[in-house]
Scaffold this active site. Structure first.
Site, PDB file in Angstrom:
ATOM      1  NE  ARG A  59      23.664  37.990  51.521  1.00 33.76           N
ATOM      2  CZ  ARG A  59      22.845  39.015  51.401  1.00 33.76           C
ATOM      3  NH1 ARG A  59      22.879  39.773  50.310  1.00 33.76           N
ATOM      4  NH2 ARG A  59      21.977  39.295  52.360  1.00 33.76           N
ATOM      5  CG  ASP A  61      40.413  45.165  33.439  1.00 32.61           C
ATOM      6  OD1 ASP A  61      41.063  45.452  34.451  1.00 32.61           O
ATOM      7  OD2 ASP A  61      40.593  44.133  32.775  1.00 32.61           O
ATOM      8  NE  ARG A  99      42.462  41.570  30.463  1.00 32.28           N
ATOM      9  CZ  ARG A  99      43.114  40.435  30.727  1.00 32.28           C
ATOM     10  NH1 ARG A  99      44.066  40.036  29.928  1.00 32.28           N
ATOM     11  NH2 ARG A  99      42.815  39.713  31.770  1.00 32.28           N
ATOM     12  CB  VAL A 136      47.610  46.131  45.602  1.00 32.61           C
ATOM     13  CG1 VAL A 136      46.951  47.035  46.629  1.00 32.61           C
ATOM     14  CG2 VAL A 136      48.847  45.472  46.189  1.00 32.61           C
TER      15      VAL A 136
HETATM   16  O1  F6P Z   1      41.028  41.728  33.924  1.00 32.40           O
HETATM   17  C1  F6P Z   1      41.421  41.987  35.228  1.00 32.40           C
HETATM   18  C2  F6P Z   1      42.913  42.066  35.317  1.00 32.40           C
HETATM   19  O2  F6P Z   1      43.245  42.299  36.676  1.00 32.40           O
HETATM   20  C3  F6P Z   1      43.580  43.101  34.413  1.00 32.40           C
HETATM   21  O3  F6P Z   1      43.484  44.420  34.920  1.00 32.40           O
HETATM   22  C4  F6P Z   1      44.990  42.590  34.332  1.00 32.40           C
HETATM   23  O4  F6P Z   1      45.621  43.013  33.147  1.00 32.40           O
HETATM   24  C5  F6P Z   1      44.792  41.098  34.338  1.00 32.40           C
HETATM   25  O5  F6P Z   1      43.513  40.857  34.927  1.00 32.40           O
HETATM   26  C6  F6P Z   1      45.828  40.339  35.105  1.00 32.40           C
HETATM   27  O6  F6P Z   1      45.547  38.988  34.959  1.00 32.40           O
HETATM   28  P1  F6P Z   1      46.219  37.843  35.829  1.00 32.40           P
HETATM   29  O7  F6P Z   1      45.697  37.985  37.219  1.00 32.40           O
HETATM   30  O8  F6P Z   1      45.752  36.594  35.172  1.00 32.40           O
HETATM   31  O9  F6P Z   1      47.685  38.080  35.782  1.00 32.40           O
END
Ligand code: F6P
Length: 370
Positions: free
Chosen positions: A24, A135, A179, A275
């Site tokens: 936005r 992350d 991650r 979530v």
């Molecule tokens: O990078 C954001 C993230 O939510 C990480 O925390 C997690 O490991 C990954 O993406 C999960 O990825 P996907 O939604 O592709 O399974």
């Protein structure tokens, strides 16, 4: 008078609450400067497929409060290959787009830098990055868009879990996203008043992890009835799978206190999963998305390139790596290449910031177990 006539923007990688605020703000700021704005749907994948939509004040109205991204997002592995990037550059050239704003995490920003590589094209598109990833694993920025909302979601979940943990004197291990980065686990452990945080930057062996949990449970259980609950926040980047961890901890606890009723020391586990990534953005993420996009868009419209807008960098920056934004004293414009190098150091635990984070938690743990 802007240095470019048309810009495009895309959201890429994992969605993050606050991306819409950035879309936005970028649209409004660019339009105010007389620059035409296009949104690209589904990240780099949509760029390759030519999925462009015109953006103006009307179609970004009201999106500020929505989670996810109105443009959609995708992960696009082929973008690592030059022929794929050539196709992407051709899509932009065909539409006369001179500037691209990439809102995403370190993978998306790596793609942005490659797209604007002067060795790959004599007339590369101008590029500006906006850090967005729950992350908080992006170098040279104190925060990325989405981190604050994710942290609030984790804390709210832990508060709820704490009710049951307190009522039943139970131990809960709560696994959170992030991650390879332990930032969310570390900060939400402090904010939720957890008893222990497990994160990959500590480089602990399986045995050390189990030992730290058992020590914590035994220390906490020596307290009065109302404070015998144990909440442990585990980053998903810690390589021991959560169910295995539960089994090892239960066995070790039984071995350490054989006289205790086995049922009373059973550990419960909760994986919060996606979530953590969803929901309406917090007020702070709306503000952060808006402010970073304001800085990045103004710089792009002025003809600047190969940079990322950063929020209060947690390290000192030499002039050639980053400068404070002239329009927002909390924001900086940092070199995209230098940011990616620092990101690597952060994730491998080599950067002073990563070492500081891990050290702080050692101290906190010692204090909790006194
Ligand atoms: O990078 C954001 C993230 O939510 C990480 O925390 C997690 O490991 C990954 O993406 C999960 O990825 P996907 O939604 O592709 O399974």
């Amino acid at each position: 008078m802007a240095a470019i006539k048309r810009l495009a923007l895309l959201t890429s990688g994992g969605d993050a609450p606050g991306m819409n605020a950035a879309i936005r703000a970028a649209t409004l700021v660019a339009r105010a400067a007389g620059v035409e704005v296009f949104g690209i749907e589904r990240g780099y994948r949509g760029l390759l497929d030519g999925e462009f939509v015109s953006l103006d004040a009307q179609n970004v109205q009201g999106i500020l409060r929505e989670g996810g991204t109105i443009l959609g997002s995708a992960r696009c592995k082929e973008f690592h290959e030059k022929p794929t990037r050539d196709r992407a550059r051709a899509q932009l050239r065909e539409r006369g787009i001179e500037g691209l704003l990439v809102i995403g995490g370190n993978g998306s920003l790596t793609g942005a830098l490659a797209l604007a590589d002067p060795n790959e094209s004599s007339d590369p598109v101008k590029i500006m990055g906006i850090p967005a990833s729950i992350d908080n694993d992006i170098g040279l920025t104190g925060l990325a868009i989405g981190v604050d909302t994710a942290m609030n979601t984790i804390v709210e979940a832990c508060d709820k879990i704490a009710d049951t943990a307190t009522a039943h004197d139970r131990t809960f291990i709560v696994e959170v996203m992030g991650r390879d980065c332990g930032y969310l686990a570390m900060t939400s452990a402090i904010a939720a008043g957890a008893d222990l945080a497990l994160f990959p930057e500590a480089h602990r062996s399986e045995e050390e992890i189990v030992g730290s949990i058992v020590d914590t449970v035994i220390a906490v259980r020596a307290r009065g009835r109302k404070s015998r609950r144990v909440i442990i926040i585990k980053a998903e980047g810690v390589s021991v799978p959560i169910d295995r961890l539960k089994g090892l901890v239960d066995d070790a606890l039984r071995a350490r206190s054989p006289e205790t009723d086995p049922a009373s020391i059973e550990t419960r586990v909760t994986v919060l999963g996606h979530v953590v990534r969803g929901g309406r953005p917090s007020a702070f993420d709306r503000l952060l998305g808006s402010r970073l996009a304001n800085v990045a868009t103004r710089a792009l419209c002025a003809g600047d390139s190969h940079k990322m807008a950063a929020w209060m960098p947690p390290v000192d920056l030499p002039e050639e790596i980053g400068q404070r934004s002239p329009v927002d004293p909390y924001c900086w414009l940092v070199d995209l290449g230098a940011m990616l190098v620092e990101t690597e150091h952060l994730l491998s635990g080599k950067s002073p910031l990563a070492r500081w984070r891990a050290g702080v938690f050692d101290d906190i743990e010692d204090a909790l177990l006194l």
